[in-house]
Write an enzyme that holds these catalytic residues in place. Structure first.
Site, mmCIF file in Angstrom:
data_model
loop_
_atom_site.group_PDB
_atom_site.id
_atom_site.type_symbol
_atom_site.label_atom_id
_atom_site.label_comp_id
_atom_site.label_asym_id
_atom_site.label_seq_id
_atom_site.Cartn_x
_atom_site.Cartn_y
_atom_site.Cartn_z
ATOM 1 N N ASP A 54 48.405 53.982 43.626
ATOM 2 C CA ASP A 54 49.859 54.193 42.931
ATOM 3 C C ASP A 54 49.476 55.521 41.898
ATOM 4 O O ASP A 54 48.391 55.820 41.777
ATOM 5 C CB ASP A 54 50.100 53.026 41.905
ATOM 6 N N TYR A 82 37.504 48.275 42.949
ATOM 7 C CA TYR A 82 38.356 48.814 41.657
ATOM 8 C C TYR A 82 37.577 48.287 40.301
ATOM 9 O O TYR A 82 37.186 47.433 40.327
ATOM 10 C CB TYR A 82 39.864 48.359 41.665
ATOM 11 N N ASP A 96 52.800 47.534 35.969
ATOM 12 C CA ASP A 96 51.882 48.593 35.490
ATOM 13 C C ASP A 96 52.535 49.536 34.399
ATOM 14 O O ASP A 96 53.560 48.841 33.724
ATOM 15 C CB ASP A 96 51.404 49.560 36.600
ATOM 16 N N ARG A 187 47.806 45.178 40.935
ATOM 17 C CA ARG A 187 48.791 44.757 40.109
ATOM 18 C C ARG A 187 49.271 43.378 39.893
ATOM 19 O O ARG A 187 49.427 42.591 38.879
ATOM 20 C CB ARG A 187 49.967 45.742 40.380
#
Length: 312
Positions: A54, A82, A96, A187
């Site tokens: 993203d 991540y 987000d 997310r």
């Protein structure tokens, strides 16, 4: 002449560039924009990325050039790791920082509550893809529907959270490390953790640290790539994408047959890394010839071949 403009109507001649760039994608850039920039700097004819990040996310974005694009699917299928910061107590329409705030709540959670909730999300789980995603419905990405104010039904899909580790909590920010299967939306994971804690949440930051066997070691920023006097030297070889597969060394004669797409019965002269039948990377001397499937009775079947590999 350096810096001279091309005459109108003259198409730019691109170079045949083979290799992998481990890009540290900056915040605010789409994965495709980063790819276009790197492709332009390298004047590369053929390029592709290995799964999007993203725009608000940073971190490892492997970019494949030339022959390396044949193996990019392997990284699309690979597990990813991540580090993320979850903003508890506030939800947004995108999940987000790029979205509009929908709701803000007080946050009163304990370490014990956090530990208990994280345990619920480890292992196989079902996850509903977000509306703000590139998944397509009737040929149109979901985010286009979302921007038009339309919400569509989405089926939950199975994903696996291999690791979900607590790093720190400085209210209202919860920092986590996540290792997950392909198709996982961090997310959504952040939102679901916030919902389970009873306060809601969205992602404040997201950084990808690993894709398959590739890590942040040796990553390059776009600024470093642009400023480098010899940017081709920043590329890892094509087989950087294949390091997790056993290696097979072929003799000169068998290498010729392999490059012609023939199945080969391996004998005593071939050096095979011990392992079960499965996918392997294939070499003659130090030259990568491609990948193959090692089958029963030591039969090697060609899979994807390197077009630029010269006949030995």
């Amino acid at each position: 002449m350096a810096g001279a403009k091309r005459p109108p109507g003259i198409k730019r001649v691109r170079d045949l560039v083979d290799g992998v760039l481990l890009l540290d994608k900056p915040v605010g850039w789409s994965s495709n924009d980063a790819l276009i920039k790197a492709k332009r700097v390298l004047n590369a004819k053929k390029a592709g990325h290995t799964g999007t990040l993203d725009p608000f996310a940073t971190g490892l974005l492997p970019l494949c050039f030339g022959e390396a694009t044949k193996f990019s699917q392997d990284l699309l299928e690979a597990d990813k790791t991540y580090e993320t910061v979850v903003h508890l107590g506030q939800t947004t329409d995108t999940g987000d920082t790029e979205g509009e705030v929908l709701e803000t709540r007080d946050v009163n959670v304990t370490q014990e509550q956090i530990d208990a909730v994280l345990a619920q999300f480890r292992g196989p789980i079902m996850q509903t893809p977000p509306m703000y995603s590139a998944l397509k419905r009737d040929g149109k990405p979901l985010y286009e529907y979302a921007r038009a104010g339309i919400t569509l039904e989405r089926e939950a899909r199975p994903v696996t959270i291999h690791k979900l580790e607590f790093i720190r909590y400085e209210a209202p920010f919860l920092t986590l490390s996540v290792m997950c299967s392909k198709g996982t939306y961090i997310r959504v994971l952040g939102e679901d953790i916030g919902a389970a804690l009873g306060c809601g949440a969205h992602l404040n930051a997201l950084r990808r640290t690993q894709v398959g066997s590739l890590t942040l070691a040796g990553v390059v920023t776009l600024d470093e790539l642009t400023a480098h006097e010899a940017p081709f030297g920043l590329l890892a070889p094509v087989d950087a994408l294949l390091s997790s597969f056993p290696a097979v060394q072929l003799t000169e004669e068998l290498a010729k047959r392999f490059l012609h797409g023939q199945r080969i019965a391996l004998g005593k002269e071939e050096v095979v890394v011990p392992g079960e039948p499965g996918r392997v990377r294939v070499y003659h001397d130090t030259k990568l010839l491609g990948t193959g499937q090692l089958q029963e009775y030591s039969i090697l079947a060609p899979e994807r071949l390197i077009a630029t590999a010269q006949q030995p």
